[in-house]
Each structure stands twice: as structure tokens, then as C-alpha cells.
Design an enzyme around this catalytic site. Structure first.
Site, PDB file in Angstrom:
ATOM      1  N   THR A  76      62.807  37.948  89.543  1.00  0.00           N
ATOM      2  CA  THR A  76      61.474  38.531  89.703  1.00  0.00           C
ATOM      3  C   THR A  76      61.150  38.828  91.168  1.00  0.00           C
ATOM      4  OG1 THR A  76      59.116  37.940  89.540  1.00  0.00           O
ATOM      5  CG2 THR A  76      60.646  36.114  89.649  1.00  0.00           C
ATOM      6  N   GLU A 136      58.555  37.975  92.461  1.00  0.00           N
ATOM      7  CA  GLU A 136      57.743  36.854  92.956  1.00  0.00           C
ATOM      8  C   GLU A 136      58.529  35.923  93.878  1.00  0.00           C
ATOM      9  OE1 GLU A 136      55.080  34.909  90.315  1.00  0.00           O
ATOM     10  OE2 GLU A 136      54.712  36.735  89.161  1.00  0.00           O
ATOM     11  N   TYR A 163      56.392  28.366  89.388  1.00  0.00           N
ATOM     12  CA  TYR A 163      57.208  29.349  88.647  1.00  0.00           C
ATOM     13  C   TYR A 163      58.147  30.105  89.585  1.00  0.00           C
ATOM     14  CZ  TYR A 163      58.440  33.929  86.742  1.00  0.00           C
ATOM     15  OH  TYR A 163      59.130  35.066  86.395  1.00  0.00           O
TER      16      TYR A 163
HETATM   17  P1  NAD Z   1      58.754  35.454  77.855  1.00  0.00           P
HETATM   18  O1  NAD Z   1      58.021  34.207  78.214  1.00  0.00           O
HETATM   19  O2  NAD Z   1      58.062  36.501  77.050  1.00  0.00           O
HETATM   20  O3  NAD Z   1      60.084  35.052  77.048  1.00  0.00           O
HETATM   21  C1  NAD Z   1      60.905  33.996  77.403  1.00  0.00           C
HETATM   22  C2  NAD Z   1      61.868  33.722  76.253  1.00  0.00           C
HETATM   23  O4  NAD Z   1      62.771  32.685  76.677  1.00  0.00           O
HETATM   24  C3  NAD Z   1      61.189  33.224  74.976  1.00  0.00           C
HETATM   25  O5  NAD Z   1      61.738  33.873  73.859  1.00  0.00           O
HETATM   26  C4  NAD Z   1      61.514  31.743  74.955  1.00  0.00           C
HETATM   27  O6  NAD Z   1      61.583  31.191  73.650  1.00  0.00           O
HETATM   28  C5  NAD Z   1      62.869  31.729  75.645  1.00  0.00           C
HETATM   29  N1  NAD Z   1      63.191  30.429  76.237  1.00  0.00           N
HETATM   30  C6  NAD Z   1      62.407  29.657  77.039  1.00  0.00           C
HETATM   31  N2  NAD Z   1      63.039  28.520  77.356  1.00  0.00           N
HETATM   32  C7  NAD Z   1      64.264  28.577  76.765  1.00  0.00           C
HETATM   33  C8  NAD Z   1      65.384  27.698  76.740  1.00  0.00           C
HETATM   34  N3  NAD Z   1      65.360  26.522  77.365  1.00  0.00           N
HETATM   35  N4  NAD Z   1      66.474  28.068  76.036  1.00  0.00           N
HETATM   36  C9  NAD Z   1      66.504  29.256  75.366  1.00  0.00           C
HETATM   37  N5  NAD Z   1      65.467  30.107  75.356  1.00  0.00           N
HETATM   38  C10 NAD Z   1      64.361  29.786  76.049  1.00  0.00           C
HETATM   39  O7  NAD Z   1      59.300  36.024  79.223  1.00  0.00           O
HETATM   40  P2  NAD Z   1      59.489  37.549  79.705  1.00  0.00           P
HETATM   41  O8  NAD Z   1      58.224  38.025  80.289  1.00  0.00           O
HETATM   42  O9  NAD Z   1      60.172  38.323  78.648  1.00  0.00           O
HETATM   43  O10 NAD Z   1      60.500  37.320  80.931  1.00  0.00           O
HETATM   44  C11 NAD Z   1      61.903  37.300  80.719  1.00  0.00           C
HETATM   45  C12 NAD Z   1      62.604  37.086  82.035  1.00  0.00           C
HETATM   46  O11 NAD Z   1      62.276  38.122  82.937  1.00  0.00           O
HETATM   47  C13 NAD Z   1      62.206  35.779  82.720  1.00  0.00           C
HETATM   48  O12 NAD Z   1      63.361  35.232  83.298  1.00  0.00           O
HETATM   49  C14 NAD Z   1      61.217  36.212  83.792  1.00  0.00           C
HETATM   50  O13 NAD Z   1      61.257  35.333  84.887  1.00  0.00           O
HETATM   51  C15 NAD Z   1      61.757  37.578  84.149  1.00  0.00           C
HETATM   52  N6  NAD Z   1      60.776  38.539  84.648  1.00  0.00           N
HETATM   53  C16 NAD Z   1      59.639  38.816  83.946  1.00  0.00           C
HETATM   54  C17 NAD Z   1      58.756  39.786  84.406  1.00  0.00           C
HETATM   55  C18 NAD Z   1      57.495  40.142  83.633  1.00  0.00           C
HETATM   56  O14 NAD Z   1      56.700  40.929  84.122  1.00  0.00           O
HETATM   57  N7  NAD Z   1      57.281  39.614  82.437  1.00  0.00           N
HETATM   58  C19 NAD Z   1      59.032  40.465  85.593  1.00  0.00           C
HETATM   59  C20 NAD Z   1      60.203  40.150  86.301  1.00  0.00           C
HETATM   60  C21 NAD Z   1      61.070  39.205  85.805  1.00  0.00           C
HETATM   61  O1  TDX Z   2      43.474  36.180  82.630  1.00  0.00           O
HETATM   62  C1  TDX Z   2      44.018  36.667  83.633  1.00  0.00           C
HETATM   63  N1  TDX Z   2      43.242  37.223  84.603  1.00  0.00           N
HETATM   64  C2  TDX Z   2      43.741  37.747  85.756  1.00  0.00           C
HETATM   65  O2  TDX Z   2      42.992  38.229  86.605  1.00  0.00           O
HETATM   66  C3  TDX Z   2      45.455  36.669  83.824  1.00  0.00           C
HETATM   67  C4  TDX Z   2      46.356  36.070  82.783  1.00  0.00           C
HETATM   68  C5  TDX Z   2      45.943  37.203  84.986  1.00  0.00           C
HETATM   69  N2  TDX Z   2      45.129  37.707  85.938  1.00  0.00           N
HETATM   70  C6  TDX Z   2      45.720  38.279  87.172  1.00  0.00           C
HETATM   71  C7  TDX Z   2      46.707  37.373  87.881  1.00  0.00           C
HETATM   72  C8  TDX Z   2      47.683  38.360  88.497  1.00  0.00           C
HETATM   73  O3  TDX Z   2      47.198  38.802  89.755  1.00  0.00           O
HETATM   74  O4  TDX Z   2      46.479  39.421  86.780  1.00  0.00           O
HETATM   75  C9  TDX Z   2      47.688  39.535  87.527  1.00  0.00           C
HETATM   76  C10 TDX Z   2      48.865  39.519  86.579  1.00  0.00           C
HETATM   77  O5  TDX Z   2      48.934  38.228  86.019  1.00  0.00           O
HETATM   78  P1  TDX Z   2      50.098  37.813  84.980  1.00  0.00           P
HETATM   79  O6  TDX Z   2      50.066  38.763  83.834  1.00  0.00           O
HETATM   80  O7  TDX Z   2      49.951  36.359  84.705  1.00  0.00           O
HETATM   81  O8  TDX Z   2      51.415  38.154  85.812  1.00  0.00           O
HETATM   82  P2  TDX Z   2      51.959  37.643  87.229  1.00  0.00           P
HETATM   83  O9  TDX Z   2      51.364  36.357  87.623  1.00  0.00           O
HETATM   84  O10 TDX Z   2      51.841  38.794  88.184  1.00  0.00           O
HETATM   85  O11 TDX Z   2      53.506  37.391  86.844  1.00  0.00           O
HETATM   86  C11 TDX Z   2      54.219  38.338  86.004  1.00  0.00           C
HETATM   87  O12 TDX Z   2      55.022  39.177  86.784  1.00  0.00           O
HETATM   88  C12 TDX Z   2      56.169  38.636  87.402  1.00  0.00           C
HETATM   89  C13 TDX Z   2      55.081  37.605  84.976  1.00  0.00           C
HETATM   90  O13 TDX Z   2      54.269  36.743  84.192  1.00  0.00           O
HETATM   91  C14 TDX Z   2      56.202  36.861  85.629  1.00  0.00           C
HETATM   92  O14 TDX Z   2      57.042  36.257  84.639  1.00  0.00           O
HETATM   93  C15 TDX Z   2      57.026  37.849  86.435  1.00  0.00           C
HETATM   94  O15 TDX Z   2      58.029  37.185  87.129  1.00  0.00           O
END
Ligand code: NAD
Ligand code: TDX
Length: 339
Positions: free
Chosen positions: A125, A127, A153
Site C-alpha cells: 500500500t 500508506e 496497519y
Molecule cells: P479486505 O479486508 O477486503 O480483504 C482481506 C481478505 O483477507 C479477507 O477475505 C480476509 O478473510 C482475508 N484474510 C485476513 N486474514 C487472513 C489470514 N490470516 N489468512 C487468510 N486470509 C486472511 O482487504 P482489501 O481491501 O481487499 O485489501 C487486500 C490487500 O490489498 C491488503 O493486503 C491491503 O493491505 C492491500 N491494499 C488495499 C488497498 C485498498 O484500498 N483497499 C490499497 C492498497 C493496498
Molecule cells: O467513516 C469514515 N469517515 C472518514 O472520514 C471512514 C471509514 C473514513 N474516513 C476517512 C479516513 C480517510 O482519510 O476517509 C479516508 C479513507 O478512509 P478508509 O476508507 O478507511 O481508507 P484509508 O484509511 O485511506 O486506507 C485504505 O487505503 C489504503 C485501505 O483501507 C487500506 O487497506 C489501504 O492500504
């Protein structure tokens, strides 16, 4: 080609499973997911009967289970999406983040060392770079930006990245890492900003914006992220980090206003609540490396992606209503009650 996709029952992982099964009809995709609160087996229903797909319910932290899976499947590649992914939960309880995100990554890579692998890919990420100031729009995260994390995180993800690079240098493991900005799209768990605001707005509930809502995130449609990972695992250089982002920086408050407008809901639903502890101000990716080396560019404009996403949540109410009516309610009340 057999690929183990961990975390494939979550948001980005499931979109990646669909992408790969569609694009490579001769690949075998094995999803390893222990189905935490964020994993949803119903998400994978459309591919459960696909003979090229297998679902295995185990944790990436369970060494015995992971080794057994490698013995059964002899994977060519592992793409690791499995993680605890929500910053707010990490602030409440960091421990599981260390276990899953760091130890889980090490177990997977130990299996890769033991049984051999063509590529281990870590889904990371933006982050890990910490944040950028709001008054320096000229600054962006490059792959050379120092790791400088803010939350438990992001620290756990950064630790995992460092382990991945160490396994490459020390053991010669063929690894790659992608560091992507905020994703949005179908199957996004409703604790995250965009789906939370859509679900609350549809239920005429308050829209809880942290602080002033001036924090900036760099939003990318999930399918564009999946295409980037697909390119990196096939054509990206071993041992390299690739930043992924589409130069789409937006303030949180503006995102919430767009959602109100698209759904025909009043902005009076917006409620400013106590800010997140250690809240990162601005994320902004410089995607020059992946563009120059692999020709990747985002394909979905935010105006179109947000419309598609809102439509998906309107058409798939059962998916998210089931989630928010369960254990999620306790989480929501605890997180937002006195905020
Ligand atoms: P998510 O929380 O929607 O999904 C995570 C999945 O991992 C779930 O299906 C959960 O059951 C599984 N999981 C958790 N712990 C586990 C374990 N111990 N063994 C096997 N499975 C397990 O997450 P997401 O938003 O799809 O993110 C996926 C990946 O991408 C993460 O590594 C996150 O750090 C990264 N990422 C997310 C974002 C974003 O915006 N969501 C951005 C950049 C990177
Ligand atoms: O209720 C809310 N109100 C609000 O203002 C929530 C849930 C979030 N926020 C703000 C916090 C952040 O500035 O919105 C922004 C986005 O928040 P999230 O959706 O929680 O994402 P963020 O913290 O940016 O992290 C996401 O992007 C990077 C993913 O959850 C991570 O897994 C990924 O690595």
C-alpha cells in the site's frame, strides 16, 4: 500455471480472482482465505463451479496448512492479498495486524522457499510512505520515498514489505511488490469510506466525516489495480517495487458530497466527527515507473468508476445488507457511537 491468491474472498482479492479466471482460461486459481469478518464466500459464488478454481479455508499464519497446500498444488506463483486492512481497527487492536500481515507473509514466503516458486508477489500500500503535506501539491510518493508509517496497519504492511525484500536479498526468492493507492469498486467492505457513505446515505443515516474532511486520498478503480498486478507478475522485474496510482487525488469531503449528489440525498446528512488518531493528510502516487516499464495506465475515470460503483451497491443490496446487519453492527456502534 497455478496461482495461489490469498485473501481472495475480500475486496481486491475477489476482483483479482475474477480478472484472472476471465483473462486466462487455462490458469488454475487457488484462493486461500480464512474468512475473517472481511472475507465473504458469497462473493466467490460466481466462480465456485469453475473447474479452474479452488477455494481453501485456511489461514496464511498456519504453517502446516500452507505447506500442505503447496504440496497439493505445486503453485507457480503466490499473490498475497490476505491482510487485516482497516486502519481504524488497527488503532483499536494492533495485535492481529502483526500476526496476519507480518507473520502470515513470512509463512507464505517460507513455503515458497521450501517448495520453489516462479514469483511471490506482495500486495502492499501507499500508506507505507506515511503522508504528504497538503500545501505541497508538487510532492508525490516514488518507489524511493522512505518508509515512514503512521498507523499500526501501515507499520505492519511496511514490516512485511521489508521482509519480502530481505527474502529476495538473503535467499534469492523471486519477489515483487506493488504499492497501490486507495481502491474503490464492487465488493468493497462497508467499513471503508466510499461503501460506508453509500450504505449510510441509502439508509438516510448520518455520514461520519473525520475532522474537516480535508484529507486527500488518491482513488483508483479496483480493476485498474488488478490489471497492474497482472502485468507485474508476468512482466515486472524480480526484486522490484512498483507504485500503482492514477493521479486522482480527492478530498474526503468532496467524495462524500459526490455520493450525496449521485444518490439524490441531502448534504445535511454529513456529520463531522472526531478525527482518526494519527490521521494521514495526503497520499499521492507517482506511477511513472510502472507506466514506463510495463505500459500501465489507469482505464477508468473517477466520474465513471464512482457511478459504476454506486450502481453496483444499488444492484447488490443483499450483499452489503447481510454484512451490515450482522456482527458489523456492534463494530459500527462501538466505533461511531461517541465519536
Ligand atoms: P479486505 O479486508 O477486503 O480483504 C482481506 C481478505 O483477507 C479477507 O477475505 C480476509 O478473510 C482475508 N484474510 C485476513 N486474514 C487472513 C489470514 N490470516 N489468512 C487468510 N486470509 C486472511 O482487504 P482489501 O481491501 O481487499 O485489501 C487486500 C490487500 O490489498 C491488503 O493486503 C491491503 O493491505 C492491500 N491494499 C488495499 C488497498 C485498498 O484500498 N483497499 C490499497 C492498497 C493496498
Ligand atoms: O467513516 C469514515 N469517515 C472518514 O472520514 C471512514 C471509514 C473514513 N474516513 C476517512 C479516513 C480517510 O482519510 O476517509 C479516508 C479513507 O478512509 P478508509 O476508507 O478507511 O481508507 P484509508 O484509511 O485511506 O486506507 C485504505 O487505503 C489504503 C485501505 O483501507 C487500506 O487497506 C489501504 O492500504
Amino acid at each position: 500455471m497455478t496461482i495461489i491468491v490469498t485473501g481472495g474472498a475480500g475486496f481486491i482479492g475477489s476482483n483479482f480472482v475474477f480478472h484472472m479466471l476471465n483473462k486466462y482460461p487455462d490458469y488454475r486459481i487457488v484462493c486461500l482465505d480464512c474468512l475473517t469478518y472481511a472475507g465473504n464466500l458469497s462473493t466467490l459464488a460466481p466462480v465456485m463451479d469453475n473447474p479452474n478454481f479452488r477455494f481453501v479455508k485456511e489461514s496464511i499464519t498456519d504453517r502446516e496448512a500452507v505447506y500442505k497446500l503447496f504440496e497439493e498444488e505445486h503453485p507457480d506463483m503466490v499473490v498475497n492479498f490476505a491482510a487485516e486492512s482497516h486502519v481504524d481497527r488497527s488503532i483499536e487492536n494492533p495485535e492481529i495486524f502483526l500476526d496476519t500481515n507480518i507473520k502470515g507473509t513470512a509463512v507464505l514466503m517460507d513455503a515458497c522457499r521450501k517448495y520453489g516458486i516462479k514469483r511471490y508477489h506482495q500486495v502492499s500500500t501507499d500508506e507505507v510512505y506515511g503522508d504528504l503535506p497538503l500545501d505541497r501539491p508538487d510532492l508525490f510518493f516514488t518507489e524511493e520515498t522512505p518508509i515512514h508509517t503512521s498507523s499500526p496497519y501501515s507499520s505492519s504492511k511496511a514490516a512485511a514489505d521489508l521482509l519480502v525484500l530481505a527474502y529476495h536479498r538473503t535467499y534469492g526468492l523471486p519477489v515483487s511488490i506493488s504499492r497501490c493507492s486507495n481502491n474503490y469498486g464492487p465488493y468493497h467492505f462497508p467499513e471503508k469510506l466510499i461503501p460506508l457513505m453509500i450504505a449510510n446515505a441509502l439508509n438516510d443515516k448520518p455520514l461520519p466525516v473525520y475532522g474537516e474532511g480535508l484529507n486527500v486520498r488518491d482513488w483508483l478503480y479496483v480493476e485498474d489495480h488488478c490489471r497492474a498486478i497482472d502485468l507485474i507478475i508476468h512482466k515486472g522485474r524480480v526484486g522490484e517495487v512498483y507504485n500503482v496510482g492514477g493521479h486522482n487525488e480527492m478530498k474526503n469531503i468532496d467524495i462524500v458530497k459526490i455520493i450525496c449528489k449521485e444518490l439524490g440525498k441531502p448534504e445535511s446528512l454529513i456529520t463531522h466527527v472526531t478525527d482518526r488518531k494519527g490521521h494521514d493528510m495526503r497520499y499521492a502516487i507517482d506511477p511513472t515507473k510502472i507506466h514506463n516499464e510495463l505500459g500501465w495506465l489507469p482505464e477508468t475515470k473517477f466520474e465513471d468508476g464512482i457511478k459504476k460503483t454506486i450502481k453496483w451497491y444499488l444492484d447488490n443490496k443483499e450483499w452489503w445488507e447481510t454484512i451490515i446487519s450482522g456482527e458489523y453492527q456492534n463494530y459500527y456502534e462501538k466505533m461511531y457511537a461517541n465519536r
